[in-house]
Design a protein around this motif. Structure first.
Motif, short mmCIF file in Angstrom:
data_model
loop_
_atom_site.label_atom_id
_atom_site.label_comp_id
_atom_site.label_asym_id
_atom_site.label_seq_id
_atom_site.Cartn_x
_atom_site.Cartn_y
_atom_site.Cartn_z
N ASP A 65 0.83 -1.21 0.00
CA ASP A 65 0.00 0.00 0.00
C ASP A 65 0.87 1.26 0.00
OD1 ASP A 65 -2.22 1.58 -0.06
OD2 ASP A 65 -2.66 1.42 2.09
N LEU A 66 1.76 1.33 -0.96
CA LEU A 66 2.63 2.51 -1.10
C LEU A 66 1.90 3.53 -1.98
CD1 LEU A 66 5.95 0.58 -1.76
CD2 LEU A 66 5.04 1.39 0.42
N ARG A 67 1.79 4.74 -1.47
CA ARG A 67 0.94 5.73 -2.14
C ARG A 67 1.78 6.91 -2.65
NH1 ARG A 67 -3.81 5.87 2.51
NH2 ARG A 67 -3.72 3.65 2.99
N PRO A 68 1.20 7.71 -3.49
CA PRO A 68 1.97 8.82 -4.07
C PRO A 68 2.33 9.89 -3.05
CG PRO A 68 0.00 8.36 -5.36
CD PRO A 68 -0.13 7.57 -4.10
N GLU A 69 3.55 10.38 -3.15
CA GLU A 69 3.98 11.54 -2.36
C GLU A 69 3.66 12.80 -3.16
OE1 GLU A 69 8.07 11.24 -1.31
OE2 GLU A 69 7.77 9.45 -0.06
#
Lengths: 288, 306
Positions: free
Chosen positions: A148-152
């Protein structure tokens, strides 16, 4: 290539990817083991005489059931999705050895590609990638979804640059190949537009990746172009080496610094040649 | 003896540092609205006042907790036993162990806390640990440090003032000079299922600790990446961090739609469920703080009028 999609399987024969991955890990879940295995066997049989290398993607957690009835002639190797420990790889290695023996394959011929998708998998990357000589490559697979890596705000996908750098270093240290691209916000689950795929591949190559998995047909050509040395790069490397040869008698050019540069140019040309050879196999006209 | 459950509240959107030696700061802590107050024995207390600070902690805990905040204490890495002896009293939830460099640092901290819990009648395991990764050695040993004690609930780091000092690099550069060290700490925390803190780079070239607008943007960036905890060095940023880390009405509406199964994949559904659970916890936390503040304000007014 979802194993259960006969339409996808038939299109895959002409999609001109370097490698086709028959998937039992993500796109066929809950269909029943026997139906999945039968579909995988059919897909492998349909694709094994084509120019692309053929891999089967299975889940590390259920590989025994998925591999047992699916390993067939024409298969180059197996992608272990969601691998979290060296034990997973050792188990796969032993299983493949048994399947090679029982199917009359050359021993040790089937490759393993590890897809390190979870935090545990990446934490244990070194022991996982080093677990067996069968392992030739490692990728982050769908780590953005699994972790669940999301946009910075910068447009980067959180943590992905670090994970990529870590994987490239570890793989390099162990003499393996790192697979991936520099995916950014919007490239969710290895799925994106052709333009973004091209950019991700170009940037990925500068980081140290040599190729990437993808899930859509229209990403194949951009990834191929992005990972192939450009005409300008090939010309520059050729020019540099020619100058080296022209000045071979000049002692200055024998210096170590230049030897390193020559090595880089030589490797680039070798990789470009390998890409061209692969393109010929796939019947792709060279437009550069 | 059984271990106590996890912290009374895992909702720590705003963790406000306060020098425990500044009585007026402690007295007014309940008005700040922070989810957690960190009574600091370390960087904000000068060396000649460390003994005063230790003497002040026990009394400060219930005072700082009046507004419903969780109470944490940041100890010093070079006086761990003395600081813990001063800090482990009823009401303490979390010890922040700075400059953790080896698993042994955290294991020893945990053992000392266990002894004090037993001596002082606290359920074993009440006090949790957040080991701060602030040196190169800590980064190299991050996984072992995070794994060293079941008391470790929060984890992350590999950035910040001490890290920049240890590496001999500038702090406010405008680019992410700690991307690898922070990644190492975060990966260890993720692999072990810890609550992640100090895991996101957000450009800050001024180092202004009271900039509420920057804090709001930072908190929203944290929330966007799925993080839920931030620390504040100045009370002016507390409200921004709290609101920035609370799910918005739009997000909640979207999450409800996703959980109802309208064109979403499994990943989206998991994320939406998690967000809804988090929103509920935030509401509970806010209700606890509101009640505590009302009750204390009311009793304070009565006491003042007598």
């Amino acid at each position: 290539v979802p194993a259960l999609s006969t339409d996808w399987v038939s299109r895959a024969r002409t999609c001109r990817a370097d490698v086709l991955v028959v998937d039992l890990a993500y796109f066929c879940r809950g269909q029943g083991a026997s139906r999945e295995a039968a579909a995988a066997r059919a897909a492998i049989a349909a694709l094994s005489d084509g120019p692309a290398e053929l891999f089967l993607q299975v889940r590390a957690s259920s590989m025994a059931a998925q591999l047992a009835d699916s390993v067939r002639p024409g298969l180059a190797g197996v992608i272990l999705a969601g691998v979290e420990s060296a034990e997973h790889v050792i188990e796969a290695d032993e299983l493949l050895t048994r399947l090679e023996l029982s199917n009359g394959f050359p021993p040790g011929g089937l490759e393993i590609v590890t897809a390190l998708e979870s935090a545990a998998g990446n934490q244990n990357a070194e022991s996982i990638v080093a677990a067996t000589p069968r392992t030739t490559s490692a990728s982050l697979g769908r780590a953005d979804l699994v972790m669940d890596l999301r946009p910075e705000p910068s447009g980067a996908i959180h943590l992905l640059d670090y994970l990529a750098q870590r994987l490239i270093l570890l793989a390099g240290a162990l003499g393996k190949q790192a697979l991936g691209a520099r995916w950014t916000a919007g490239d969710r689950g290895l799925s994106t537009t052709p333009g973004r795929a091209l950019q991700a591949a170009r940037m990925g190559r500068t980081l140290g990746f040599r190729g990437s998995l993808c899930v859509r047909e229209d990403m194949i050509a951009p990834l191929r172009v992005g990972f192939t040395p450009s005409a300008a790069e090939v010309a520059a490397a050729s020019r540099f080496l020619q100058e080296m040869r022209d000045r071979a008698t000049d002692e200055c050019w024998a210096a170590a610094e230049d030897s390193r540069s020559a090595g880089a140019a030589t490797r680039l040309l070798a990789f470009a040649d390998a890409c061209a050879e692969q393109d010929r196999k796939l019947g792709i006209a060279r437009s550069r | 003896m059984t271990m106590a459950p996890v912290m009374r509240s895992i909702v720590m959107r705003s963790m406000l540092y306060m020098p425990v030696t500044e009585q007026r700061f402690i007295e007014s802590a309940w008005r700040r609205g922070a989810d957690a107050v960190i009574l600091d024995l370390e960087d904000s207390v000068p060396a000649h006042r460390k003994a005063d600070a230790r003497r002040a902690v026990r009394e400060a805990i219930p005072i700082a907790a009046r507004g419903g905040a969780s109470i944490c204490v940041r100890i010093n890495s070079d006086s761990v036993a003395e600081d813990l002896d001063a800090a482990v009293w009823p009401g303490l939830e979390l010890v922040i162990r700075p400059k953790a460099e080896r698993a042994e640092d955290v294991a020893e901290t945990g053992d000392l806390i266990s002894d004090l819990e037993q001596q002082r009648g606290l359920p074993l395991g009440t006090v949790k640990i957040w080991p701060l990764i602030e040196t190169a050695a800590g980064v190299v040993n991050a996984y072992d440090i995070a794994k060293a004690s079941p008391r470790v609930t929060l984890f992350g780091g590999g950035e910040g003032y001490d890290m920049s000092l240890d590496l001999g690099v500038s702090m406010f550069t405008g680019f992410d000079q700690f991307f690898y060290s922070r990644g190492e700490a975060e990966l260890a925390g993720r692999a072990l299922g810890k609550v992640l803190a100090n895991c996101l780079y957000y450009p800050d070239e001024s180092g202004e600790v009271a900039d509420a607008r920057w804090a709001q943007r930072y908190a929203e960036a944290l929330r966007g990446c799925g993080f839920r905890t931030a620390t504040a060095l100045h009370p002016a940023t507390v409200a921004a961090l709290t609101s920035g880390l609370t799910p918005s009405a739009t997000e909640l509406a979207d999450a409800h739609l996703v959980t109802e199964g309208r064109s979403a994949d499994a990943y989206d559904i998991d994320r939406a469920r998690d967000l809804l659970a988090w929103a509920l916890l935030c509401r509970e936390r806010d209700a606890i703080k509101d009640t505590a503040v009302r009750e204390y304000a009311s009793s304070d007014a009565k006491g003042g009028s007598q």
